[in-house]
Scaffold this motif. Structure first.
Motif, PDB file in Angstrom:
ATOM      1  N   ASN A   1       0.834  -1.212   0.000  1.00 42.93           N
ATOM      2  CA  ASN A   1       0.000   0.000   0.000  1.00 42.93           C
ATOM      3  C   ASN A   1       0.862   1.252   0.000  1.00 42.93           C
ATOM      4  N   TYR A   2       1.934   1.236   0.787  1.00 45.34           N
ATOM      5  CA  TYR A   2       2.844   2.380   0.840  1.00 45.34           C
ATOM      6  C   TYR A   2       3.481   2.614  -0.525  1.00 45.34           C
ATOM      7  N   GLU A   3       3.897   1.531  -1.178  1.00 45.96           N
ATOM      8  CA  GLU A   3       4.504   1.665  -2.499  1.00 45.96           C
ATOM      9  C   GLU A   3       3.507   2.221  -3.512  1.00 45.96           C
ATOM     10  N   VAL A   4       2.275   1.747  -3.459  1.00 44.52           N
ATOM     11  CA  VAL A   4       1.236   2.246  -4.365  1.00 44.52           C
ATOM     12  C   VAL A   4       0.991   3.734  -4.117  1.00 44.52           C
ATOM     13  N   GLU A   5       0.887   4.129  -2.857  1.00 40.15           N
ATOM     14  CA  GLU A   5       0.659   5.543  -2.534  1.00 40.15           C
ATOM     15  C   GLU A   5       1.822   6.411  -2.998  1.00 40.15           C
ATOM     16  N   THR A   6       3.034   5.930  -2.824  1.00 36.38           N
ATOM     17  CA  THR A   6       4.214   6.674  -3.268  1.00 36.38           C
ATOM     18  C   THR A   6       4.196   6.851  -4.783  1.00 36.38           C
ATOM     19  N   LEU A   7       3.877   5.790  -5.493  1.00 33.55           N
ATOM     20  CA  LEU A   7       3.822   5.873  -6.961  1.00 33.55           C
ATOM     21  C   LEU A   7       2.677   6.766  -7.431  1.00 33.55           C
ATOM     22  N   GLN A   8       1.566   6.771  -6.708  1.00 34.05           N
ATOM     23  CA  GLN A   8       0.462   7.661  -7.055  1.00 34.05           C
ATOM     24  C   GLN A   8       0.874   9.119  -6.882  1.00 34.05           C
ATOM     25  N   LYS A   9       1.601   9.413  -5.816  1.00 37.91           N
ATOM     26  CA  LYS A   9       2.090  10.780  -5.601  1.00 37.91           C
ATOM     27  C   LYS A   9       3.057  11.175  -6.710  1.00 37.91           C
ATOM     28  N   ARG A  10       3.930  10.252  -7.085  1.00 37.53           N
ATOM     29  CA  ARG A  10       4.894  10.519  -8.155  1.00 37.53           C
ATOM     30  C   ARG A  10       4.160  10.795  -9.464  1.00 37.53           C
ATOM     31  N   LEU A  11       3.149   9.996  -9.762  1.00 35.14           N
ATOM     32  CA  LEU A  11       2.380  10.192 -10.983  1.00 35.14           C
ATOM     33  C   LEU A  11       1.648  11.528 -10.962  1.00 35.14           C
ATOM     34  N   ALA A  12       1.110  11.914  -9.824  1.00 40.20           N
ATOM     35  CA  ALA A  12       0.427  13.207  -9.704  1.00 40.20           C
ATOM     36  C   ALA A  12       1.414  14.353  -9.927  1.00 40.20           C
ATOM     37  N   GLU A  13       2.626  14.206  -9.398  1.00 41.82           N
ATOM     38  CA  GLU A  13       3.645  15.238  -9.576  1.00 41.82           C
ATOM     39  C   GLU A  13       4.044  15.346 -11.054  1.00 41.82           C
TER      40      GLU A  13
ATOM     41  N   HIS B   1       7.946  15.844 -24.156  1.00 33.74           N
ATOM     42  CA  HIS B   1       8.167  14.466 -24.606  1.00 33.74           C
ATOM     43  C   HIS B   1       8.814  13.643 -23.487  1.00 33.74           C
ATOM     44  N   GLY B   2       9.797  14.231 -22.810  1.00 34.70           N
ATOM     45  CA  GLY B   2      10.431  13.543 -21.683  1.00 34.70           C
ATOM     46  C   GLY B   2       9.440  13.239 -20.573  1.00 34.70           C
ATOM     47  N   LEU B   3       8.543  14.182 -20.324  1.00 29.74           N
ATOM     48  CA  LEU B   3       7.513  13.964 -19.299  1.00 29.74           C
ATOM     49  C   LEU B   3       6.536  12.871 -19.724  1.00 29.74           C
ATOM     50  N   ASP B   4       6.235  12.792 -21.024  1.00 32.50           N
ATOM     51  CA  ASP B   4       5.368  11.713 -21.509  1.00 32.50           C
ATOM     52  C   ASP B   4       5.994  10.346 -21.234  1.00 32.50           C
ATOM     53  N   ILE B   5       7.293  10.249 -21.502  1.00 35.71           N
ATOM     54  CA  ILE B   5       8.000   8.987 -21.262  1.00 35.71           C
ATOM     55  C   ILE B   5       8.037   8.677 -19.765  1.00 35.71           C
ATOM     56  N   GLU B   6       8.323   9.698 -18.956  1.00 34.07           N
ATOM     57  CA  GLU B   6       8.364   9.508 -17.504  1.00 34.07           C
ATOM     58  C   GLU B   6       6.987   9.105 -16.972  1.00 34.07           C
ATOM     59  N   GLU B   7       5.940   9.719 -17.502  1.00 38.58           N
ATOM     60  CA  GLU B   7       4.580   9.388 -17.070  1.00 38.58           C
ATOM     61  C   GLU B   7       4.235   7.948 -17.433  1.00 38.58           C
ATOM     62  N   GLU B   8       4.627   7.530 -18.619  1.00 36.13           N
ATOM     63  CA  GLU B   8       4.360   6.150 -19.036  1.00 36.13           C
ATOM     64  C   GLU B   8       5.065   5.167 -18.109  1.00 36.13           C
ATOM     65  N   GLY B   9       6.328   5.469 -17.765  1.00 38.81           N
ATOM     66  CA  GLY B   9       7.056   4.611 -16.837  1.00 38.81           C
ATOM     67  C   GLY B   9       6.417   4.571 -15.462  1.00 38.81           C
ATOM     68  N   ALA B  10       5.961   5.717 -14.993  1.00 33.62           N
ATOM     69  CA  ALA B  10       5.312   5.782 -13.681  1.00 33.62           C
ATOM     70  C   ALA B  10       3.994   5.004 -13.698  1.00 33.62           C
ATOM     71  N   ARG B  11       3.258   5.097 -14.788  1.00 35.51           N
ATOM     72  CA  ARG B  11       1.997   4.341 -14.895  1.00 35.51           C
ATOM     73  C   ARG B  11       2.270   2.833 -14.897  1.00 35.51           C
ATOM     74  N   ASP B  12       3.305   2.420 -15.625  1.00 39.58           N
ATOM     75  CA  ASP B  12       3.666   1.000 -15.641  1.00 39.58           C
ATOM     76  C   ASP B  12       4.071   0.521 -14.247  1.00 39.58           C
ATOM     77  N   ALA B  13       4.867   1.333 -13.543  1.00 42.24           N
ATOM     78  CA  ALA B  13       5.289   0.969 -12.194  1.00 42.24           C
ATOM     79  C   ALA B  13       4.089   0.897 -11.256  1.00 42.24           C
ATOM     80  N   LEU B  14       3.156   1.827 -11.397  1.00 39.67           N
ATOM     81  CA  LEU B  14       1.956   1.828 -10.560  1.00 39.67           C
ATOM     82  C   LEU B  14       1.102   0.597 -10.848  1.00 39.67           C
ATOM     83  N   THR B  15       0.979   0.246 -12.101  1.00 38.80           N
ATOM     84  CA  THR B  15       0.226  -0.961 -12.463  1.00 38.80           C
ATOM     85  C   THR B  15       0.860  -2.194 -11.833  1.00 38.80           C
ATOM     86  N   GLY B  16       2.186  -2.289 -11.912  1.00 32.95           N
ATOM     87  CA  GLY B  16       2.882  -3.413 -11.296  1.00 32.95           C
ATOM     88  C   GLY B  16       2.698  -3.447  -9.789  1.00 32.95           C
ATOM     89  N   ALA B  17       2.744  -2.295  -9.161  1.00 33.64           N
ATOM     90  CA  ALA B  17       2.561  -2.223  -7.706  1.00 33.64           C
ATOM     91  C   ALA B  17       1.138  -2.642  -7.315  1.00 33.64           C
TER      92      ALA B  17
END
Length: 136
Positions: free
Chosen positions: A13-25, A80-96
């Motif tokens: 849960n902590y990891e999911v919340e951290t990744l959600q905050k990262r994605l929001a940022e 474009h860099g933010l798009d790539i970073e967002e995609e990575g964050a979404r993938d990490a959140l999905t995995g979490a």
């Protein structure tokens, strides 16, 4: 539920919340970059309009547009860099989320197995009690 399962779920849960905050940022930074692009386009339009009405501004317009293209290119590269970073964050959140669901499933299965085992023990105890009464 066992302590180890609770710990794993709490960590997940902590990891999911951290990744959600990262994605929001990242999303906030992306919105800011898109706003910066919109402002650049609006500024260029204002300068073009000014150049139509003022001869001196018309002479400087090409230099302004060259600088504008460089700034716009940098802003688009950032986006474009933010798009790539967002995609990575979404993938990490999905995995979490998947990991969290696995741990929750294991914990629920363990809980249900414990209930089933307790029910079997209770049934066996009642069967033994019935056999003892019948034997007496």
């Amino acid at each position: 539920m066992t302590a180890w399962a609770q710990s794993l779920i709490r960590i997940s849960n902590y990891e999911v919340e951290t990744l959600q905050k990262r994605l929001a940022e990242i999303t906030a930074r992306r919105a800011s970059a898109e706003m910066r692009l919109a402002v650049l386009d609006a500024e260029a339009e204002v300068e073009r309009e000014r150049a139509r009405h003022d001869a001196e501004s018309g002479l400087l317009l090409q230099a302004y547009l060259n600088g504008w293209k460089a700034r716009k290119g940098a802003a688009e590269a950032d986006l474009h860099g933010l798009d790539i970073e967002e995609e990575g964050a979404r993938d990490a959140l999905t995995g979490a989320f998947e990991e969290l669901k696995k741990f929750e499933h294991v914990a629920e299965t363990t809980r249900l197995n414990a209930l089933i085992a307790a029910g079997r023990r209770e049934t066996a105890a009642f069967d033994e009690l019935g056999l003892r009464r019948r034997a007496s």
